[in-house]
Design a protein around this motif. Structure first.
Motif, mmCIF file in Angstrom:
data_model
loop_
_atom_site.group_PDB
_atom_site.id
_atom_site.type_symbol
_atom_site.label_atom_id
_atom_site.label_comp_id
_atom_site.label_asym_id
_atom_site.label_seq_id
_atom_site.Cartn_x
_atom_site.Cartn_y
_atom_site.Cartn_z
ATOM 1 N N SER A 1 0.841 -1.190 0.000
ATOM 2 C CA SER A 1 0.000 0.000 0.000
ATOM 3 C C SER A 1 0.878 1.243 0.000
ATOM 4 O O SER A 1 1.794 1.380 0.797
ATOM 5 N N ASP B 1 -8.003 5.534 -0.575
ATOM 6 C CA ASP B 1 -7.859 4.783 0.667
ATOM 7 C C ASP B 1 -8.252 3.315 0.524
ATOM 8 O O ASP B 1 -8.361 2.599 1.511
ATOM 9 N N PRO C 1 -7.573 -0.617 -0.792
ATOM 10 C CA PRO C 1 -6.386 -1.462 -1.017
ATOM 11 C C PRO C 1 -6.057 -1.628 -2.492
ATOM 12 O O PRO C 1 -6.934 -1.580 -3.360
ATOM 13 N N LEU C 2 -4.786 -1.834 -2.753
ATOM 14 C CA LEU C 2 -4.317 -2.024 -4.122
ATOM 15 C C LEU C 2 -4.680 -3.410 -4.642
ATOM 16 O O LEU C 2 -4.529 -4.415 -3.941
ATOM 17 N N SER D 1 0.233 -3.483 -8.031
ATOM 18 C CA SER D 1 1.219 -2.405 -8.008
ATOM 19 C C SER D 1 2.383 -2.813 -8.903
ATOM 20 O O SER D 1 2.940 -3.900 -8.742
ATOM 21 N N GLU E 1 -0.505 1.664 -10.593
ATOM 22 C CA GLU E 1 -1.277 1.164 -9.466
ATOM 23 C C GLU E 1 -2.754 1.138 -9.834
ATOM 24 O O GLU E 1 -3.259 2.077 -10.453
ATOM 25 N N ARG F 1 -6.475 0.184 -7.879
ATOM 26 C CA ARG F 1 -7.128 -0.127 -6.609
ATOM 27 C C ARG F 1 -8.283 -1.118 -6.814
ATOM 28 O O ARG F 1 -8.847 -1.231 -7.906
ATOM 29 N N GLU F 2 -8.625 -1.838 -5.759
ATOM 30 C CA GLU F 2 -9.776 -2.736 -5.821
ATOM 31 C C GLU F 2 -11.035 -1.920 -6.142
ATOM 32 O O GLU F 2 -11.279 -0.875 -5.542
ATOM 33 N N LYS G 1 -9.139 -10.448 -7.491
ATOM 34 C CA LYS G 1 -8.890 -9.076 -7.063
ATOM 35 C C LYS G 1 -8.543 -8.189 -8.255
ATOM 36 O O LYS G 1 -8.699 -6.968 -8.197
#
Length: 243
Positions: free
Chosen positions: A8, A19, A21-22, A25, A45, A47-48, A157
């Motif tokens: 993160s 904010d 979670p990734l 990356s 990056e 993010r979810e 994910k």
């Protein structure tokens, strides 16, 4: 490629995903084919729950990047950190013609529980009751629905889409856009779609990246820009000045 838990890190931009979670990356990624540097020092990056579209001219490195993220190609340098191997949907649905739809979706989980899960996934994409049907009986759009069900059944994910709607007619493509948006809202994977279609990127994405000569050359957030101005800016980034 070894998949590791993502680290993160704070994003330089401020947005509604900052904010979260990734999902993946990427740091310092490089890929060469002989003397040609296809991807150079690339950072990314996702993010979810974030939907990212990747645009760029043919040969700029889009598909090479997607293959690296999918674990189908080994970079020469850099690091990819993700919680697990992602799910991938290609332009070709790649269904097994000798297997029924539920077996295509379950693929590797051909058990009673696997069939039940496959039936739920097929229902999600609008193919309820067709578990025992055969791929040859499907239209192109229906085949891609099965491919999506197969990808999302594993609750990834990270979901990678490699021009999955390019071969579909215009109306079917619109329906698939609506379906994908709904599925992503439910399952919340991070998504990277590689596309040549500017309007498709604007319709689907929370963030649009333009790739040029192996690098991310520009980034846009559709929600913050008028659609027509965004379309014009993207076309100019892609070298289309008269349209």
């Amino acid at each position: 490629m070894t998949y590791l838990p993502p680290v993160s890190r704070d994003l330089s931009r401020s947005d509604r995903f900052a904010d979260i979670p990734l999902a993946v990356s990427v740091t310092g990624l490089e890929r060469r084919y002989g003397s040609r540097l296809v991807i150079q020092s690339l950072d990314l990056e996702i993010r979810e729950g974030e939907f990212v579209a990747l645009l760029g001219e043919s040969g700029c490195g889009k598909t090479t990047l997607l293959r690296a993220l999918a674990g189908l190609d080994t970079p020469d340098a850099g690091e990819i950190r993700a919680p697990a191997r992602p799910a991938v949907v290609f332009q070709e649905h790649r269904l097994l013609p000798w297997a029924t739809l539920w077996r295509n979706v379950a693929l590797g989980r051909e058990t009673v529980e696997g069939r039940a899960a496959a039936a739920r996934a097929l229902a999600e994409v609008g193919l309820q009751g067709r578990e025992d049907d055969w791929p040859r009986r499907l239209s192109g759009g229906q085949s891609q629905r099965v491919a999506l069900a197969r990808a999302l059944m594993r609750e990834p994910k990270l979901l990678l889409l490699d021009e999955p709607f390019a071969a579909l007619d215009a109306l079917t493509r619109i329906r698939m856009h609506d379906l994908v948006r709904d599925l992503v809202a439910v399952h919340r994977p991070g998504v990277l779609i590689v596309t040549h279609d500017v309007d498709e990127a604007i319709t689907l994405a929370d963030r649009i990246l333009v790739m040029r000569t192996g690098r991310i050359a520009a980034s846009f957030t559709p929600a913050e820009i008028d659609r027509q101005l965004l379309r014009q800016a993207l076309l100019e980034e892609l070298g289309v000045t008269h349209h």
